[in-house]
Design an enzyme around this catalytic site. Structure first.
Site, PDB file in Angstrom:
ATOM      1  N   GLN A  45     -43.682  14.900  28.370  1.00 55.70           N
ATOM      2  CA  GLN A  45     -44.268  13.568  27.998  1.00 55.70           C
ATOM      3  C   GLN A  45     -44.110  12.399  27.879  1.00 55.70           C
ATOM      4  OE1 GLN A  45     -48.262  15.599  26.607  1.00 55.70           O
ATOM      5  NE2 GLN A  45     -49.266  13.682  28.249  1.00 55.70           N
TER       6      GLN A  45
ATOM      7  N   CYS B  40     -55.405  13.621  29.653  1.00 54.61           N
ATOM      8  CA  CYS B  40     -55.027  13.230  29.667  1.00 54.61           C
ATOM      9  C   CYS B  40     -54.246  11.897  28.874  1.00 54.61           C
ATOM     10  CB  CYS B  40     -54.015  13.449  30.979  1.00 54.61           C
ATOM     11  SG  CYS B  40     -52.005  13.900  30.913  1.00 54.61           S
ATOM     12  N   LEU B  41     -53.210  11.821  27.940  1.00 52.42           N
ATOM     13  CA  LEU B  41     -52.745  11.043  27.343  1.00 52.42           C
ATOM     14  C   LEU B  41     -52.030  10.414  28.898  1.00 52.42           C
ATOM     15  CD1 LEU B  41     -52.283  11.761  23.848  1.00 52.42           C
ATOM     16  CD2 LEU B  41     -54.107  10.501  24.521  1.00 52.42           C
TER      17      LEU B  41
ATOM     18  N   HIS C 287     -48.037  21.754  31.352  1.00 52.08           N
ATOM     19  CA  HIS C 287     -46.999  19.869  31.165  1.00 52.08           C
ATOM     20  C   HIS C 287     -45.377  20.734  31.035  1.00 52.08           C
ATOM     21  CE1 HIS C 287     -48.969  15.929  30.900  1.00 52.08           C
ATOM     22  NE2 HIS C 287     -49.712  16.475  29.768  1.00 52.08           N
TER      23      HIS C 287
ATOM     24  N   GLY D 236     -53.337  16.663  21.748  1.00 53.56           N
ATOM     25  CA  GLY D 236     -52.092  17.426  21.925  1.00 53.56           C
ATOM     26  C   GLY D 236     -50.887  16.495  22.736  1.00 53.56           C
TER      27      GLY D 236
ATOM     28  N   HIS E  13     -52.772  22.795  28.401  1.00 53.81           N
ATOM     29  CA  HIS E  13     -53.019  21.766  29.448  1.00 53.81           C
ATOM     30  C   HIS E  13     -51.363  21.477  29.637  1.00 53.81           C
ATOM     31  CE1 HIS E  13     -54.149  17.387  30.502  1.00 53.81           C
ATOM     32  NE2 HIS E  13     -52.898  17.265  29.299  1.00 53.81           N
ATOM     33  N   GLU E  14     -51.609  22.049  28.111  1.00 54.05           N
ATOM     34  CA  GLU E  14     -49.191  21.297  27.483  1.00 54.05           C
ATOM     35  C   GLU E  14     -48.009  22.242  27.843  1.00 54.05           C
ATOM     36  OE1 GLU E  14     -49.725  18.546  26.572  1.00 54.05           O
ATOM     37  OE2 GLU E  14     -51.493  18.551  25.645  1.00 54.05           O
TER      38      GLU E  14
HETATM   39  O1  K1U Z   1     -51.580  16.094  27.001  1.00 55.29           O
HETATM   40  C1  K1U Z   1     -51.881  15.239  26.397  1.00 55.29           C
HETATM   41  O2  K1U Z   1     -52.513  14.258  27.348  1.00 55.29           O
HETATM   42  C2  K1U Z   1     -52.968  15.717  25.330  1.00 55.29           C
HETATM   43  C3  K1U Z   1     -54.504  15.622  25.445  1.00 55.29           C
HETATM   44  C4  K1U Z   1     -55.120  16.981  25.375  1.00 55.29           C
HETATM   45  C5  K1U Z   1     -56.185  17.454  26.037  1.00 55.29           C
HETATM   46  C6  K1U Z   1     -57.151  17.058  25.905  1.00 55.29           C
HETATM   47  C7  K1U Z   1     -58.547  17.917  26.034  1.00 55.29           C
HETATM   48  C8  K1U Z   1     -57.750  18.698  26.983  1.00 55.29           C
HETATM   49  C9  K1U Z   1     -57.429  19.171  27.546  1.00 55.29           C
HETATM   50  C10 K1U Z   1     -56.059  18.320  26.501  1.00 55.29           C
HETATM   51  C11 K1U Z   1     -55.097  14.420  25.018  1.00 55.29           C
HETATM   52  O3  K1U Z   1     -55.343  14.376  23.780  1.00 55.29           O
HETATM   53  S1  K1U Z   1     -56.321  13.218  25.593  1.00 55.29           S
HETATM   54  C12 K1U Z   1     -57.303  12.752  24.091  1.00 55.29           C
HETATM   55  C13 K1U Z   1     -58.201  13.454  23.520  1.00 55.29           C
HETATM   56  O4  K1U Z   1     -59.276  13.836  24.804  1.00 55.29           O
HETATM   57  C14 K1U Z   1     -58.884  13.283  22.710  1.00 55.29           C
HETATM   58  C15 K1U Z   1     -58.365  12.162  21.607  1.00 55.29           C
HETATM   59  C16 K1U Z   1     -58.718  11.821  20.514  1.00 55.29           C
HETATM   60  C17 K1U Z   1     -60.086  12.584  19.960  1.00 55.29           C
HETATM   61  C18 K1U Z   1     -60.308  13.610  20.303  1.00 55.29           C
HETATM   62  C19 K1U Z   1     -59.961  13.803  21.605  1.00 55.29           C
HETATM   63 ZN    ZN Z   2     -51.547  15.826  29.734  1.00 53.48          ZN
END
Ligand code: K1U
Ligand code: ZN
Length: 167
Positions: free
Chosen positions: A51, A91-92, A137, A46, A133-134
């Site tokens: 972000q 979260c990235l 943000h 996401g 979550h998004e």
């Molecule tokens: O908002 C963000 O920073 C993105 C975030 C979204 C998210 C992930 C998990 C639960 C809630 C929200 C991410 O994508 S973090 C990276 C991640 O979870 C992931 C990356 C690659 C493959 C699978 C998961």
């Molecule tokens: Zn996030």
């Protein structure tokens, strides 16, 4: 297309509240393409416009294994939520931190697409958690802000160390 820089917590710009999108123009199409490229490259499931320091109500999500099911939600709203998720989230903008925060397991909502057309959606599991979550943000809220002050302070100090090491 371009890969955009993702703001890192505790950057104060992550707390800005996003404005609704009113123009469904080329600039918006470009933002959506750049955000998609950035999200897949990270990699993430996401990404919210906040972000990448764009304070408009635009979020993307794709929890498919093959990265072929991109959801583009503009001006999203949750109409109904059920159940409680037991999924830890990441979260990235807060790399290396995974925590459980209160989220619905299933949601129904409405949004508009990149052409300005309204639609309703349903999501469950990881996709539902990701959309919530998004949407946080877009309201200027980062998931770690659901945690205790002590945990937040520990996270900030860990991230500052990581950021110093990365130069
Ligand atoms: O908002 C963000 O920073 C993105 C975030 C979204 C998210 C992930 C998990 C639960 C809630 C929200 C991410 O994508 S973090 C990276 C991640 O979870 C992931 C990356 C690659 C493959 C699978 C998961
Ligand atoms: Zn996030």
């Amino acid at each position: 297309m371009a890969i955009l820089q993702i703001l890192q917590y505790p950057d104060p710009r992550l707390h800005r509240v996003a404005e609704p999108v009113v123009s469904f123009d080329q600039e918006l199409q470009r933002l959506v393409s750049d955000m998609a490229e950035t999200m897949y490259a990270a990699p993430g499931v996401g990404l919210a416009a906040t972000q990448v320091d764009v304070h408009r109500q635009v979020l993307l999500a794709d929890t498919s294994e093959r990265h072929d099911d991109l959801m583009i939600l503009i001006n999203p709203e949750i109409l109904e939520g059920k159940g409680t998720s037991d999924m830890e989230e990441g979260c990235l903008s807060v790399p290396g931190i995974y925590e459980l925060v209160p989220r619905y397991e299933w949601i129904r909502g409405r949004a508009v697409d990149a052409a300005g057309k309204a639609f309703t959606f349903e999501a469950e599991g990881l996709l539902a958690v990701c959309i919530q979550h998004e949407m946080d943000h877009l309201k200027g809220r980062v998931f770690v802000e659901y945690l205790s002050r002590l945990k937040q302070m520990r996270i900030v100090s860990k991230l500052r160390k990581q950021q110093r090491r990365a130069g």
